[in-house]
Design a protein around this motif. Structure first.
Motif, mmCIF file in Angstrom:
data_model
loop_
_atom_site.group_PDB
_atom_site.id
_atom_site.type_symbol
_atom_site.label_atom_id
_atom_site.label_comp_id
_atom_site.label_asym_id
_atom_site.label_seq_id
_atom_site.Cartn_x
_atom_site.Cartn_y
_atom_site.Cartn_z
ATOM 1 N N SER A 1 -6.796 6.630 -6.203
ATOM 2 C CA SER A 1 -7.637 5.836 -5.057
ATOM 3 C C SER A 1 -8.557 6.086 -4.054
ATOM 4 O O SER A 1 -7.935 7.349 -3.653
ATOM 5 C CB SER A 1 -6.303 5.303 -4.053
ATOM 6 O OG SER A 1 -6.518 5.092 -2.432
ATOM 7 N N LYS A 2 -9.285 5.787 -4.206
ATOM 8 C CA LYS A 2 -10.635 6.534 -2.978
ATOM 9 C C LYS A 2 -10.320 6.643 -1.427
ATOM 10 O O LYS A 2 -10.582 6.836 -0.675
ATOM 11 C CB LYS A 2 -11.523 5.953 -3.010
ATOM 12 C CG LYS A 2 -12.962 5.504 -4.653
ATOM 13 C CD LYS A 2 -13.694 4.649 -4.560
ATOM 14 C CE LYS A 2 -14.235 4.443 -6.141
ATOM 15 N NZ LYS A 2 -15.065 3.739 -6.639
ATOM 16 N N ARG A 3 -8.763 5.695 -1.394
ATOM 17 C CA ARG A 3 -8.866 6.609 0.401
ATOM 18 C C ARG A 3 -7.774 6.989 0.499
ATOM 19 O O ARG A 3 -7.063 7.892 1.094
ATOM 20 C CB ARG A 3 -7.288 5.280 0.857
ATOM 21 C CG ARG A 3 -8.533 3.196 0.571
ATOM 22 C CD ARG A 3 -10.008 4.056 1.708
ATOM 23 N NE ARG A 3 -9.442 4.053 3.276
ATOM 24 C CZ ARG A 3 -9.448 4.705 4.253
ATOM 25 N NH1 ARG A 3 -11.175 4.764 4.410
ATOM 26 N NH2 ARG A 3 -9.086 4.562 5.992
ATOM 27 N N SER A 4 -7.491 8.034 -0.367
ATOM 28 C CA SER A 4 -6.543 9.147 -0.583
ATOM 29 C C SER A 4 -7.544 10.127 0.056
ATOM 30 O O SER A 4 -8.746 10.354 -0.798
ATOM 31 C CB SER A 4 -6.138 9.715 -1.589
ATOM 32 O OG SER A 4 -5.469 8.453 -1.966
ATOM 33 N N TRP A 5 -7.270 11.069 0.815
ATOM 34 C CA TRP A 5 -8.204 12.067 1.691
ATOM 35 C C TRP A 5 -7.308 12.909 1.683
ATOM 36 O O TRP A 5 -6.549 14.138 2.566
ATOM 37 C CB TRP A 5 -8.226 11.546 3.295
ATOM 38 C CG TRP A 5 -8.977 10.298 3.598
ATOM 39 C CD1 TRP A 5 -9.643 10.269 3.386
ATOM 40 C CD2 TRP A 5 -8.694 9.493 4.429
ATOM 41 N NE1 TRP A 5 -10.016 8.336 3.392
ATOM 42 C CE2 TRP A 5 -9.173 8.672 4.450
ATOM 43 C CE3 TRP A 5 -7.701 9.756 5.769
ATOM 44 C CZ2 TRP A 5 -9.323 7.615 5.333
ATOM 45 C CZ3 TRP A 5 -7.859 9.418 6.183
ATOM 46 C CH2 TRP A 5 -8.605 7.998 6.334
ATOM 47 N N GLU B 1 1.185 -1.453 0.032
ATOM 48 C CA GLU B 1 -0.097 -0.224 -0.131
ATOM 49 C C GLU B 1 0.585 1.318 0.333
ATOM 50 O O GLU B 1 0.979 2.749 -0.053
ATOM 51 C CB GLU B 1 -0.822 0.328 1.074
ATOM 52 C CG GLU B 1 -1.917 -1.196 1.227
ATOM 53 C CD GLU B 1 -2.765 -0.925 2.470
ATOM 54 O OE1 GLU B 1 -2.498 0.240 3.132
ATOM 55 O OE2 GLU B 1 -3.476 -2.229 2.531
#
Length: 148
Positions: free
Chosen positions: A61-65, A40
Motif C-alpha cells: 500500500s502507498k498509504r502505509s507510512w 480499509e
C-alpha cells in the motif's frame, strides 16, 4: 456535527490483524469504536477520553507510512499511558483473558520537583506487542527535593 471525543494527539498503531486487535481492545480492554472503515482495516477507538487509531498493514500500500522493518513487538521504545478508573478491575479482566502482562499491577510514586505523583498502574501488550500502560491517579504528596 458528531459526538466523537477528540484529543490533541491520537496515536495510530499499525496492526497485523484488525479483527484480532479489535477483539482485544474492545472485548478485553473496554475501548469503544468511534468509527471504522472495515474495507480499509481501520478503526478509531476511545476509552475514558483516550483515543487511538488501529490500521491494518496492507503489503504494497502507498498509504502505509512505515519507515523501516516492522517486526513484533511493534512500538519498541514507547509505551502509551492512558488514565483510567478502577485499574484493579481492568487488570483482573486482562488476566482473566490471558493478556500478556509486561508489568504487573503496582503502586508507583514519581517525583516532580517538590511533590510526588502517585499511580496504580500496569502494562499489557496488545496482540502486536504495543505496550499499553493503564494508570489510576493516587494523588500527590510532598517530598524532599533531591540534593545533588
Amino acid at each position: 456535527m458528531t459526538d466523537f471525543i477528540e484529543t490533541p494527539m491520537t496515536p495510530e498503531l499499525y496492526c497485523t490483524d484488525i479483527k484480532l486487535s479489535l477483539a482485544f481492545y474492545v472485548g478485553v480492554l473496554g475501548f469503544k469504536i468511534q468509527y471504522q472503515r472495515e474495507e480499509e482495516g481501520f478503526a478509531m477507538l476511545e476509552r475514558q477520553g483516550s483515543r487511538l487509531m488501529l490500521d491494518q498493514i496492507v503489503p504494497g500500500s502507498k498509504r502505509s507510512w512505515i519507515t523501516g522493518p516492522l517486526e513484533r513487538p511493534f512500538g519498541r521504545g514507547i509505551n502509551l499511558q492512558m488514565d483510567t478508573t478502577n485499574v484493579d478491575s481492568l487488570y483482573q479482566t486482562a488476566i482473566a483473558n490471558k493478556a500478556e502482562i509486561f508489568l504487573p499491577l503496582e503502586e508507583k510514586w514519581y517525583r516532580a520537583n517538590n511533590i510526588e505523583m502517585g499511580n496504580r498502574q500496569f502494562i499489557v501488550l496488545d496482540p502486536d506487542g504495543y505496550m499499553l500502560r493503564f494508570s489510576e491517579d493516587l494523588g500527590d504528596r510532598p517530598c524532599n527535593p533531591v540534593i545533588a
